[in-house]
Design an enzyme around this catalytic site. Structure first.
Site, mmCIF file in Angstrom:
data_model
loop_
_atom_site.group_PDB
_atom_site.id
_atom_site.type_symbol
_atom_site.label_atom_id
_atom_site.label_comp_id
_atom_site.label_asym_id
_atom_site.label_seq_id
_atom_site.Cartn_x
_atom_site.Cartn_y
_atom_site.Cartn_z
ATOM 1 N N TYR A 155 15.328 4.659 -11.608
ATOM 2 C CA TYR A 155 14.195 4.005 -12.267
ATOM 3 C C TYR A 155 13.776 4.806 -13.502
ATOM 4 O O TYR A 155 13.707 4.270 -14.612
ATOM 5 C CB TYR A 155 13.046 3.899 -11.266
ATOM 6 C CG TYR A 155 11.823 3.178 -11.776
ATOM 7 C CD1 TYR A 155 11.807 1.795 -11.932
ATOM 8 C CD2 TYR A 155 10.642 3.880 -12.054
ATOM 9 C CE1 TYR A 155 10.662 1.131 -12.369
ATOM 10 C CE2 TYR A 155 9.503 3.224 -12.476
ATOM 11 C CZ TYR A 155 9.512 1.850 -12.644
ATOM 12 O OH TYR A 155 8.373 1.205 -13.068
ATOM 13 N N GLU B 5 15.210 7.337 -15.257
ATOM 14 C CA GLU B 5 16.191 7.485 -16.344
ATOM 15 C C GLU B 5 16.561 6.122 -16.932
ATOM 16 O O GLU B 5 16.846 6.007 -18.117
ATOM 17 C CB GLU B 5 17.439 8.221 -15.861
ATOM 18 C CG GLU B 5 17.179 9.661 -15.403
ATOM 19 C CD GLU B 5 16.814 10.626 -16.533
ATOM 20 O OE1 GLU B 5 16.558 10.193 -17.674
ATOM 21 O OE2 GLU B 5 16.793 11.847 -16.253
ATOM 22 N N ARG C 80 3.916 0.269 -2.079
ATOM 23 C CA ARG C 80 3.066 1.017 -3.011
ATOM 24 C C ARG C 80 1.762 1.369 -2.314
ATOM 25 O O ARG C 80 1.326 0.700 -1.375
ATOM 26 C CB ARG C 80 2.836 0.212 -4.288
ATOM 27 C CG ARG C 80 4.051 0.327 -5.196
ATOM 28 C CD ARG C 80 3.811 -0.251 -6.562
ATOM 29 N NE ARG C 80 4.225 -1.632 -6.637
ATOM 30 C CZ ARG C 80 4.291 -2.307 -7.782
ATOM 31 N NH1 ARG C 80 3.969 -1.729 -8.914
ATOM 32 N NH2 ARG C 80 4.677 -3.565 -7.782
ATOM 33 N N ASN D 13 -0.181 -0.726 0.596
ATOM 34 C CA ASN D 13 0.015 -0.151 1.935
ATOM 35 C C ASN D 13 -1.304 0.177 2.610
ATOM 36 O O ASN D 13 -1.547 -0.224 3.745
ATOM 37 C CB ASN D 13 0.812 1.165 1.830
ATOM 38 C CG ASN D 13 2.285 0.964 2.123
ATOM 39 O OD1 ASN D 13 2.766 -0.151 2.125
ATOM 40 N ND2 ASN D 13 2.999 2.051 2.369
ATOM 41 N N PHE D 14 -2.150 0.907 1.909
ATOM 42 C CA PHE D 14 -3.404 1.357 2.523
ATOM 43 C C PHE D 14 -4.290 0.162 2.894
ATOM 44 O O PHE D 14 -4.879 0.125 3.966
ATOM 45 C CB PHE D 14 -4.174 2.297 1.581
ATOM 46 C CG PHE D 14 -3.587 3.688 1.488
ATOM 47 C CD1 PHE D 14 -2.427 4.039 2.166
ATOM 48 C CD2 PHE D 14 -4.214 4.671 0.720
ATOM 49 C CE1 PHE D 14 -1.889 5.331 2.070
ATOM 50 C CE2 PHE D 14 -3.695 5.958 0.629
ATOM 51 C CZ PHE D 14 -2.527 6.285 1.292
ATOM 52 N N THR E 75 -2.315 13.336 -7.054
ATOM 53 C CA THR E 75 -3.243 12.406 -7.705
ATOM 54 C C THR E 75 -2.502 11.261 -8.392
ATOM 55 O O THR E 75 -1.336 11.388 -8.762
ATOM 56 C CB THR E 75 -4.108 13.109 -8.772
ATOM 57 O OG1 THR E 75 -3.260 13.487 -9.871
ATOM 58 C CG2 THR E 75 -4.819 14.320 -8.214
ATOM 59 N N ARG E 76 -3.231 10.163 -8.547
ATOM 60 C CA ARG E 76 -2.793 9.050 -9.373
ATOM 61 C C ARG E 76 -4.056 8.506 -10.048
ATOM 62 O O ARG E 76 -5.181 8.802 -9.631
ATOM 63 C CB ARG E 76 -2.151 7.920 -8.548
ATOM 64 C CG ARG E 76 -0.819 8.265 -7.880
ATOM 65 C CD ARG E 76 0.299 8.478 -8.876
ATOM 66 N NE ARG E 76 1.600 8.653 -8.210
ATOM 67 C CZ ARG E 76 2.056 9.823 -7.766
ATOM 68 N NH1 ARG E 76 1.341 10.930 -7.898
ATOM 69 N NH2 ARG E 76 3.245 9.895 -7.208
#
Ligand code: NAD
Ligand code: UDP
Length: 317
Positions: free
Chosen positions: A147, A149, A188, A192-193, A212-213
């Protein structure tokens, strides 16, 4: 004489692509959605199928495509780690051959072309927040490389077509974006959560949850797409588009539990290889050039995404 703009959206049946098609139709354009339905679904665009200025074509962008359009948004590519690692060779082909085919099309018909690039071009970043001039820290042989590269090479192709053939290009580096129509099984973190919480299951945190995001709601992102595409020829990017509000994955889990009223516990699993430890966009360039910045808070965005998944579960179980 005035005529509608003809706009091609590849990956148009996906999460972001379907919202983009909707927005472009609302603005009075003729929209052609191309998708091979690998991760996208007709359900995302079924409400558009009877609109006279919307057209759907099942096609894989790794094969050439001949048609006449004014603008191209190139979004075709699975975006979640589970999906893009399912068939990594196809993922690289989609990014690289897909870019070559869409750039070739743009060159032949003189269309302006937008590329959905990604914050993954920065890999596991040593510069924080990430600015567009940071060249990244990507493992070229790891499980995410197909993904990362692939998208890096697509950027190379875009800039070479721009320099060599004077193509008008717009390259956006998209940071984690979420919202209704995310694929419920794509693994993702936001989907998911929320699904785990709504089903009363434990919430799976990979690693210690301190990574972190920065999560952007889709409406803000699509607004950024439209504004970037509308810039004059001198703006090619790459341009970061995302929400600079940074949060740990553990905090995200706690927010989702609180907002859903779930009784779920947090459970900890291994951190996948090459999982970036931190990510936050520097959006100065977008702010200055587009007058753009996200407006939807995490709380509001999560609220509407939770409602979406709640309805989906009620309908399909
Ligand atoms: P998505 O998986 O929902 O959408 C991708 C779409 O592309 C799907 O409809 C899929 O069927 C289609 N597709 C895949 N391979 C194809 C091929 N070979 N030919 C034709 N269609 C193909 O993902 P998304 O979140 O909507 O992402 C859209 C784009 O934005 C992707 O290019 C992705 O890399 C980029 N992006 C998304 C995010 C995010 O957080 N959502 C972040 C960075 C970059
Ligand atoms: N993640 C997690 N639990 C999950 C899914 C993801 O802790 O059930 C973590 C994942 O390891 C990563 C972050 O959440 O650190 C974001 O993952 P996602 O796959 O959504 O996006 P990306 O890693 O591509 O930013």
């Amino acid at each position: 004489m005035w005529r509608r703009k003809r706009i091609l959206v590849t990956g148009g049946a996906g999460f972001l692509g379907s919202h983009l098609c909707e927005r472009l139709l609302e603005e009075g354009n003729d929209v052609l959605c191309v998708d091979n339905f690998f991760t996208g679904t007709k359900d995302n665009i079924v409400h558009l199928l009877d609109k006279p200025h919307f057209e759907l074509m099942r096609h894989d962008v790794t094969f050439p495509l001949y048609l006449e359009v004014d603008e191209i948004y190139n979004l075709a590519c699975p975006a979640s780690p589970i999906h893009y690692q399912h068939d990594p060779v196809q993922t690289t082909k989609t990014s690289v051959h897909g870019a070559i085919n869409m750039l070739g099309l743009a060159k032949r018909v003189g269309a302006k072309i937008f590329q959905a690039s990604t914050s993954e071009v920065y890999g596991d970043p040593e510069v924080h927040p990430q600015t567009e001039d940071y060249r990244g820290n990507v493992n070229p042989i790891g499980p995410r490389a197909c993904y990362d590269e692939g998208k890096r090479c697509a950027e190379t192709l875009f800039f070479d077509y721009h320099r060599q053939h004077e193509l008008e290009i717009k390259v956006a580096r998209i940071f984690n974006t979420y919202g209704p129509r995310m694929h419920p099984q794509d693994g993702r973190v936001v989907s998911n959560f929320i699904i785990q919480a709504l089903q009363g299951e434990d919430i799976t945190i990979y690693g210690n949850g301190e990574q972190t995001r920065s999560f952007c709601f889709y409406t803000d992102l699509i607004e950024g797409f439209i504004r970037l595409m509308a810039t004059d020829k001198s703006v090619s990017g790459p341009m970061n588009l995302g929400n600079p509000y940074e949060i740990t994955i553990r905090e995200l889990a706690e927010r989702v539990i609180e907002m859903t009223g779930a009784k779920s516990k947090l459970i900890f699993k291994d951190l996948p290889a090459d999982d970036p430890l931190q990510r936050k966009p520097d959006i100065t360039f977008a702010r200055n050039t587009l007058g753009w910045e996200p407006t939807v808070t995490l709380e509001a965005g999560l609220g509407s995404t939770i409602d979406y998944f709640r309805n989906l579960i009620a309908q399909h179980g």
